[in-house]
Design a protein around this motif. Structure first.
Motif, PDB file in Angstrom:
ATOM      1  N   HIS A   1       0.842  -1.186   0.000  1.00 39.39           N
ATOM      2  CA  HIS A   1       0.000   0.000   0.000  1.00 39.39           C
ATOM      3  C   HIS A   1       0.882   1.242   0.000  1.00 39.39           C
ATOM      4  O   HIS A   1       2.078   1.155   0.262  1.00 39.39           O
ATOM      5  N   GLU A   2       0.253   2.393  -0.241  1.00 39.47           N
ATOM      6  CA  GLU A   2       1.031   3.632  -0.258  1.00 39.47           C
ATOM      7  C   GLU A   2       0.122   4.832  -0.083  1.00 39.47           C
ATOM      8  O   GLU A   2      -0.816   5.033  -0.850  1.00 39.47           O
ATOM      9  N   GLY A   3       0.370   5.626   0.953  1.00 38.76           N
ATOM     10  CA  GLY A   3      -0.252   6.923   1.105  1.00 38.76           C
ATOM     11  C   GLY A   3       0.753   7.989   0.710  1.00 38.76           C
ATOM     12  O   GLY A   3       1.940   7.878   1.029  1.00 38.76           O
ATOM     13  N   ALA A   4       0.306   9.045   0.016  1.00 44.61           N
ATOM     14  CA  ALA A   4       1.241  10.058  -0.481  1.00 44.61           C
ATOM     15  C   ALA A   4       0.477  11.343  -0.781  1.00 44.61           C
ATOM     16  O   ALA A   4      -0.753  11.372  -0.827  1.00 44.61           O
ATOM     17  N   LEU A   5       1.236  12.415  -0.986  1.00 44.48           N
ATOM     18  CA  LEU A   5       0.677  13.649  -1.504  1.00 44.48           C
ATOM     19  C   LEU A   5       0.669  13.590  -3.030  1.00 44.48           C
ATOM     20  O   LEU A   5       1.543  12.995  -3.652  1.00 44.48           O
ATOM     21  N   PHE A   6      -0.346  14.208  -3.641  1.00 42.87           N
ATOM     22  CA  PHE A   6      -0.447  14.272  -5.086  1.00 42.87           C
ATOM     23  C   PHE A   6       0.793  14.982  -5.642  1.00 42.87           C
ATOM     24  O   PHE A   6       1.241  15.978  -5.091  1.00 42.87           O
ATOM     25  N   ASN A   7       1.390  14.507  -6.732  1.00 35.22           N
ATOM     26  CA  ASN A   7       1.045  13.384  -7.570  1.00 35.22           C
ATOM     27  C   ASN A   7       2.169  12.355  -7.567  1.00 35.22           C
ATOM     28  O   ASN A   7       2.494  11.786  -8.612  1.00 35.22           O
ATOM     29  N   SER A   8       2.757  12.129  -6.395  1.00 36.79           N
ATOM     30  CA  SER A   8       3.917  11.245  -6.273  1.00 36.79           C
ATOM     31  C   SER A   8       3.618   9.831  -6.764  1.00 36.79           C
ATOM     32  O   SER A   8       4.337   9.280  -7.608  1.00 36.79           O
ATOM     33  N   THR A   9       2.572   9.205  -6.242  1.00 33.99           N
ATOM     34  CA  THR A   9       2.265   7.815  -6.611  1.00 33.99           C
ATOM     35  C   THR A   9       1.849   7.703  -8.068  1.00 33.99           C
ATOM     36  O   THR A   9       2.226   6.758  -8.773  1.00 33.99           O
ATOM     37  N   LEU A  10       1.072   8.666  -8.555  1.00 33.98           N
ATOM     38  CA  LEU A  10       0.635   8.634  -9.944  1.00 33.98           C
ATOM     39  C   LEU A  10       1.835   8.686 -10.884  1.00 33.98           C
ATOM     40  O   LEU A  10       1.892   7.945 -11.882  1.00 33.98           O
ATOM     41  N   ASN A  11       2.800   9.526 -10.578  1.00 40.52           N
ATOM     42  CA  ASN A  11       4.007   9.586 -11.412  1.00 40.52           C
ATOM     43  C   ASN A  11       4.761   8.256 -11.384  1.00 40.52           C
ATOM     44  O   ASN A  11       5.261   7.791 -12.419  1.00 40.52           O
ATOM     45  N   ARG A  12       4.843   7.631 -10.199  1.00 42.14           N
ATOM     46  CA  ARG A  12       5.549   6.359 -10.090  1.00 42.14           C
ATOM     47  C   ARG A  12       4.842   5.258 -10.875  1.00 42.14           C
ATOM     48  O   ARG A  12       5.474   4.419 -11.521  1.00 42.14           O
ATOM     49  N   LEU A  13       3.510   5.250 -10.823  1.00 37.79           N
ATOM     50  CA  LEU A  13       2.753   4.261 -11.591  1.00 37.79           C
ATOM     51  C   LEU A  13       3.047   4.363 -13.082  1.00 37.79           C
ATOM     52  O   LEU A  13       3.096   3.346 -13.791  1.00 37.79           O
ATOM     53  N   ASN A  14       3.250   5.569 -13.553  1.00 38.90           N
ATOM     54  CA  ASN A  14       3.411   5.784 -14.983  1.00 38.90           C
ATOM     55  C   ASN A  14       4.861   5.739 -15.465  1.00 38.90           C
ATOM     56  O   ASN A  14       5.093   5.725 -16.683  1.00 38.90           O
ATOM     57  N   THR A  15       5.825   5.699 -14.535  1.00 41.65           N
ATOM     58  CA  THR A  15       7.224   5.820 -14.979  1.00 41.65           C
ATOM     59  C   THR A  15       8.182   4.788 -14.396  1.00 41.65           C
ATOM     60  O   THR A  15       9.279   4.606 -14.946  1.00 41.65           O
ATOM     61  N   VAL A  16       7.843   4.104 -13.301  1.00 41.94           N
ATOM     62  CA  VAL A  16       8.796   3.233 -12.604  1.00 41.94           C
ATOM     63  C   VAL A  16       8.605   1.788 -13.046  1.00 41.94           C
ATOM     64  O   VAL A  16       7.506   1.227 -12.941  1.00 41.94           O
ATOM     65  N   LEU A  17       9.673   1.176 -13.537  1.00 46.92           N
ATOM     66  CA  LEU A  17       9.637  -0.234 -13.905  1.00 46.92           C
ATOM     67  C   LEU A  17       9.528  -1.109 -12.661  1.00 46.92           C
ATOM     68  O   LEU A  17      10.114  -0.800 -11.613  1.00 46.92           O
ATOM     69  N   ASP A  18       8.761  -2.193 -12.765  1.00 46.67           N
ATOM     70  CA  ASP A  18       8.617  -3.170 -11.676  1.00 46.67           C
ATOM     71  C   ASP A  18       8.203  -2.493 -10.376  1.00 46.67           C
ATOM     72  O   ASP A  18       8.720  -2.797  -9.294  1.00 46.67           O
ATOM     73  N   LEU A  19       7.270  -1.571 -10.447  1.00 46.48           N
ATOM     74  CA  LEU A  19       6.889  -0.768  -9.290  1.00 46.48           C
ATOM     75  C   LEU A  19       6.394  -1.636  -8.136  1.00 46.48           C
ATOM     76  O   LEU A  19       5.542  -2.508  -8.312  1.00 46.48           O
TER      77      LEU A  19
END
Length: 227
Positions: free
Chosen positions: A140-158
Motif C-alpha cells: 500500500h502507499e499513502g502520499a501527496l499528489f502526484n507522487s504515486t501517480l508519477n511512479r505508476l506511470n514511470t517506474v519499472l517493476d513498481l
C-alpha cells in the motif's frame, strides 16, 4: 478512458478526482486498464455496471454497485469486484494496482491512513473509507499528489512503499496485489472491496464499521454473482 472513475457526488457535490486501475504481467512498466480493449459493458438498472477489458492473454472485469443514501443523508457506498481470468495455458505473474485521489469538499487539507486491507481519508467530519474484504493487498502507499501517480506511470517493476500516512494536504492512496494466476475455470483472481463516502459525521470507529459493512455486503454480493 485514462480519466478512470472521476466523479462521485453525494447530495450534489463531487468528491472524487480519479480512481483507476493499472496492471503489469511479469517485469516492466504498469499500464492503465483502459489500454486494453473494452470487450463488454453490462448494466442493470442505474446503479450496477460490469465493464470487461480483454486481450488474447487475459480478461479483467470490474463490477461496480452503487448504493446511495436517502436525500440529505450525506452518504453513499460503492462495492467493487475485480475478476481476472487467464486465457493462456501457463500461470500469469500478475500485478494489479488501484490508485485513489479524492478531494473531500474541495482541494487540500485532507489526511489519509492506509494499510493492506483498508484506507481512511478524512477532512474534518467528512470521510471516505475503503475496506478490502478479500484478499488483502500485498502493498500500500499513502502520499501527496502526484507522487504515486508519477511512479505508476514511470517506474519499472513498481512496488508500492507501504507508507501508512499522508497529509494534511492533497492526499492520495494506492493498493497493489501480486498474484500468480493459474489456468482453468476455477483459477480466476478475484478482489472484493467496499467504499463508504460520508460528508456528515458518522459514529467511530468508522473504519471498523465499514469493514463490518463490507464483509456483510461481500457475502450477499458473492451469492448474487453465483446465481
Amino acid at each position: 478512458t485514462a480519466a478512470g472513475m472521476d466523479y462521485w457526488a453525494v447530495d450534489g457535490q463531487n468528491q472524487l478526482v480519479k480512481q483507476w486501475f493499472w496492471y503489469r504481467i511479469g517485469s516492466g512498466l504498469a499500464s492503465p486498464i483502459n489500454t486494453l480493449p473494452l470487450s463488454s459493458v453490462v448494466t442493470t438498472g442505474g446503479n450496477d455496471v460490469i465493464a470487461t477489458y480483454a486481450n488474447a492473454t487475459f480478461s479483467l472485469s470490474v463490477h461496480y454497485l452503487l448504493t446511495g443514501g436517502s436525500g440529505g443523508s450525506g452518504t453513499a457506498d460503492i462495492q467493487e469486484s475485480i475478476s481476472i481470468h487467464n486465457f493462456t495455458g501457463s500461470p500469469l505473474d500478475f500485478h494489479f494496482y488501484q490508485y485513489s485521489d479524492f478531494d473531500l469538499l474541495g482541494t487540500g487539507g485532507d489526511s489519509v491512513t492506509v494499510g493492506n486491507d483498508f484506507a481512511v481519508q478524512t477532512k474534518g467530519p467528512t470521510q471516505i473509507a475503503e475496506a478490502v474484504n478479500s484478499p488483502s493487498a500485498s502493498f500500500h502507499e499513502g502520499a501527496l499528489f502526484n507522487s504515486t501517480l508519477n511512479r505508476l506511470n514511470t517506474v519499472l517493476d513498481l512496488q508500492l512503499n507501504n507508507s501508512d500516512n499522508a497529509g494534511p494536504g492533497n492526499v492520495t492512496w494506492a493498493l497493489q496485489w501480486d498474484a500468480t494466476i493459474g489456468t482453468g475455470v476455477n483459477s480466476d483472481f478475484d478482489i472484493f472491496k467496499d467504499k463508504l463516502l460520508s460528508i456528515t459525521p458518522i459514529p467511530e470507529p468508522s473504519a471498523l464499521a465499514l469493514i463490518a459493512l463490507g464483509l456483510g455486503g461481500f457475502g450477499v454480493w458473492k451469492r448474487r454473482q453465483k446465481v
